[in-house]
Design a protein around this motif. Sequence first.
Motif, PDB file in Angstrom:
ATOM      1  N   MET A  44      90.311 100.305  47.431  1.00 48.56           N
ATOM      2  CA  MET A  44      90.221  99.638  46.157  1.00 48.56           C
ATOM      3  C   MET A  44      89.745 100.652  45.123  1.00 48.56           C
ATOM      4  SD  MET A  44      88.376  96.026  45.258  1.00 48.56           S
ATOM      5  CE  MET A  44      89.032  95.369  46.754  1.00 48.56           C
ATOM      6  N   LYS A  45      90.297 100.533  43.922  1.00 46.11           N
ATOM      7  CA  LYS A  45      89.952 101.455  42.849  1.00 46.11           C
ATOM      8  C   LYS A  45      89.424 100.690  41.645  1.00 46.11           C
ATOM      9  CE  LYS A  45      93.423 104.862  44.088  1.00 46.11           C
ATOM     10  NZ  LYS A  45      94.588 105.616  43.635  1.00 46.11           N
ATOM     11  N   MET A  46      88.687 101.397  40.805  1.00 47.19           N
ATOM     12  CA  MET A  46      88.224 100.843  39.544  1.00 47.19           C
ATOM     13  C   MET A  46      89.216 101.260  38.462  1.00 47.19           C
ATOM     14  SD  MET A  46      84.366 101.097  37.978  1.00 47.19           S
ATOM     15  CE  MET A  46      83.813 101.840  39.474  1.00 47.19           C
ATOM     16  N   ALA A  47      89.526 100.321  37.550  1.00 44.61           N
ATOM     17  CA  ALA A  47      90.483 100.616  36.482  1.00 44.61           C
ATOM     18  C   ALA A  47      90.089  99.848  35.230  1.00 44.61           C
ATOM     19  CB  ALA A  47      91.896 100.234  36.922  1.00 44.61           C
ATOM     20  N   ARG A  48      90.732 100.210  34.121  1.00 50.76           N
ATOM     21  CA  ARG A  48      90.515  99.504  32.854  1.00 50.76           C
ATOM     22  C   ARG A  48      91.869  99.012  32.355  1.00 50.76           C
ATOM     23  NH1 ARG A  48      86.257  99.445  30.108  1.00 50.76           N
ATOM     24  NH2 ARG A  48      85.455 101.439  30.805  1.00 50.76           N
ATOM     25  N   THR A  49      91.933  97.744  31.932  1.00 53.67           N
ATOM     26  CA  THR A  49      93.185  97.208  31.400  1.00 53.67           C
ATOM     27  C   THR A  49      93.416  97.771  30.008  1.00 53.67           C
ATOM     28  OG1 THR A  49      92.087  95.238  30.541  1.00 53.67           O
ATOM     29  CG2 THR A  49      93.058  95.060  32.727  1.00 53.67           C
ATOM     30  N   ILE A  50      94.674  98.162  29.754  1.00 53.02           N
ATOM     31  CA  ILE A  50      94.980  98.756  28.450  1.00 53.02           C
ATOM     32  C   ILE A  50      96.122  98.040  27.733  1.00 53.02           C
ATOM     33  CG2 ILE A  50      94.092 101.040  29.021  1.00 53.02           C
ATOM     34  CD1 ILE A  50      96.993 101.908  29.568  1.00 53.02           C
ATOM     35  N   GLY A  51      96.737  97.061  28.400  1.00 52.18           N
ATOM     36  CA  GLY A  51      97.840  96.351  27.751  1.00 52.18           C
ATOM     37  C   GLY A  51      98.481  95.331  28.665  1.00 52.18           C
ATOM     38  N   THR A  52      99.550  94.731  28.173  1.00 51.01           N
ATOM     39  CA  THR A  52     100.270  93.684  28.880  1.00 51.01           C
ATOM     40  C   THR A  52     101.735  94.066  28.993  1.00 51.01           C
ATOM     41  OG1 THR A  52      98.772  92.044  27.953  1.00 51.01           O
ATOM     42  CG2 THR A  52     100.826  91.215  28.835  1.00 51.01           C
ATOM     43  N   VAL A  53     102.380  93.634  30.066  1.00 49.06           N
ATOM     44  CA  VAL A  53     103.800  93.858  30.273  1.00 49.06           C
ATOM     45  C   VAL A  53     104.513  92.514  30.175  1.00 49.06           C
ATOM     46  CG1 VAL A  53     105.561  94.609  31.914  1.00 49.06           C
ATOM     47  CG2 VAL A  53     103.395  95.830  31.769  1.00 49.06           C
ATOM     48  N   THR A  54     105.614  92.476  29.416  1.00 47.43           N
ATOM     49  CA  THR A  54     106.432  91.278  29.291  1.00 47.43           C
ATOM     50  C   THR A  54     107.792  91.564  29.918  1.00 47.43           C
ATOM     51  OG1 THR A  54     105.332  90.732  27.224  1.00 47.43           O
ATOM     52  CG2 THR A  54     107.403  89.609  27.668  1.00 47.43           C
ATOM     53  N   LEU A  55     108.283  90.640  30.734  1.00 43.57           N
ATOM     54  CA  LEU A  55     109.560  90.818  31.418  1.00 43.57           C
ATOM     55  C   LEU A  55     110.591  89.826  30.889  1.00 43.57           C
ATOM     56  CD1 LEU A  55     108.194  90.958  35.071  1.00 43.57           C
ATOM     57  CD2 LEU A  55     108.717  92.888  33.596  1.00 43.57           C
ATOM     58  N   SER A  56     111.818  90.282  30.695  1.00 46.43           N
ATOM     59  CA  SER A  56     112.885  89.350  30.322  1.00 46.43           C
ATOM     60  C   SER A  56     113.595  88.843  31.580  1.00 46.43           C
ATOM     61  CB  SER A  56     113.888  90.014  29.375  1.00 46.43           C
ATOM     62  OG  SER A  56     114.456  91.150  29.972  1.00 46.43           O
ATOM     63  N   ARG A  57     113.629  89.653  32.633  1.00 50.44           N
ATOM     64  CA  ARG A  57     114.182  89.261  33.928  1.00 50.44           C
ATOM     65  C   ARG A  57     113.312  89.876  35.004  1.00 50.44           C
ATOM     66  NH1 ARG A  57     120.321  90.601  34.449  1.00 50.44           N
ATOM     67  NH2 ARG A  57     120.004  89.332  36.291  1.00 50.44           N
ATOM     68  N   ALA A  58     113.141  89.144  36.107  1.00 53.61           N
ATOM     69  CA  ALA A  58     112.294  89.655  37.182  1.00 53.61           C
ATOM     70  C   ALA A  58     112.729  89.062  38.511  1.00 53.61           C
ATOM     71  CB  ALA A  58     110.832  89.300  36.914  1.00 53.61           C
ATOM     72  N   HIS A  59     112.243  89.654  39.576  1.00 50.78           N
ATOM     73  CA  HIS A  59     112.420  89.115  40.923  1.00 50.78           C
ATOM     74  C   HIS A  59     111.865  87.689  40.944  1.00 50.78           C
ATOM     75  CE1 HIS A  59     111.469  88.490  45.180  1.00 50.78           C
ATOM     76  NE2 HIS A  59     112.432  89.383  45.426  1.00 50.78           N
ATOM     77  N   PRO A  60     112.513  86.746  41.624  1.00 48.25           N
ATOM     78  CA  PRO A  60     112.021  85.360  41.658  1.00 48.25           C
ATOM     79  C   PRO A  60     110.575  85.227  42.138  1.00 48.25           C
ATOM     80  CG  PRO A  60     114.223  85.479  42.597  1.00 48.25           C
ATOM     81  CD  PRO A  60     113.789  86.890  42.332  1.00 48.25           C
ATOM     82  N   GLY A  61     110.125  86.145  42.981  1.00 49.61           N
ATOM     83  CA  GLY A  61     108.737  86.105  43.457  1.00 49.61           C
ATOM     84  C   GLY A  61     107.715  86.403  42.383  1.00 49.61           C
ATOM     85  N   LEU A  62     108.154  86.907  41.236  1.00 49.26           N
ATOM     86  CA  LEU A  62     107.234  87.237  40.146  1.00 49.26           C
ATOM     87  C   LEU A  62     107.207  86.179  39.049  1.00 49.26           C
ATOM     88  CD1 LEU A  62     107.869  91.067  39.715  1.00 49.26           C
ATOM     89  CD2 LEU A  62     105.941  89.944  40.824  1.00 49.26           C
ATOM     90  N   GLN A  63     107.873  85.051  39.275  1.00 54.64           N
ATOM     91  CA  GLN A  63     107.863  83.994  38.264  1.00 54.64           C
ATOM     92  C   GLN A  63     106.428  83.555  37.955  1.00 54.64           C
ATOM     93  OE1 GLN A  63     110.504  82.946  36.512  1.00 54.64           O
ATOM     94  NE2 GLN A  63     111.702  84.450  37.644  1.00 54.64           N
ATOM     95  N   GLY A  64     106.130  83.449  36.686  1.00 54.98           N
ATOM     96  CA  GLY A  64     104.799  83.024  36.263  1.00 54.98           C
ATOM     97  C   GLY A  64     103.735  84.095  36.364  1.00 54.98           C
TER      98      GLY A  64
END
Length: 93
Positions: free
Chosen positions: A1-21
């Motif tokens: 496990m690593k420590m990280a800092r959030t820097i932004g958001t990703v928006t998808l127009s199409r994705a694998h069905p497993g990534l819905q929501g």
Amino acid sequence: MKMARTIGTVTLSRAHPGLQGAQLRCVEVIESIDQLDTQPLGGEMIVAWDLCGSGTNDLVALAEGPEAAQPFRPDVKPLDASIVALLDEVDLG
């Protein structure tokens, strides 16, 4: 496990069905405790599934590799990184 800092958001127009929501965040891995308060880090950026509802500049714990998809078993999710905790404080003393 690593420590990280959030820097932004990703928006998808199409994705694998497993990534819905999914909530996907851009994070920078903190390579050294000396970087804890440095912004921006200027390091590697990773896109991670957000399990915790993090916001921009939040300090998070990041799971990578097969462990990132463990919480979803037996469902298969095409993940390589997941935000698994929001870190309120880091105390090394």
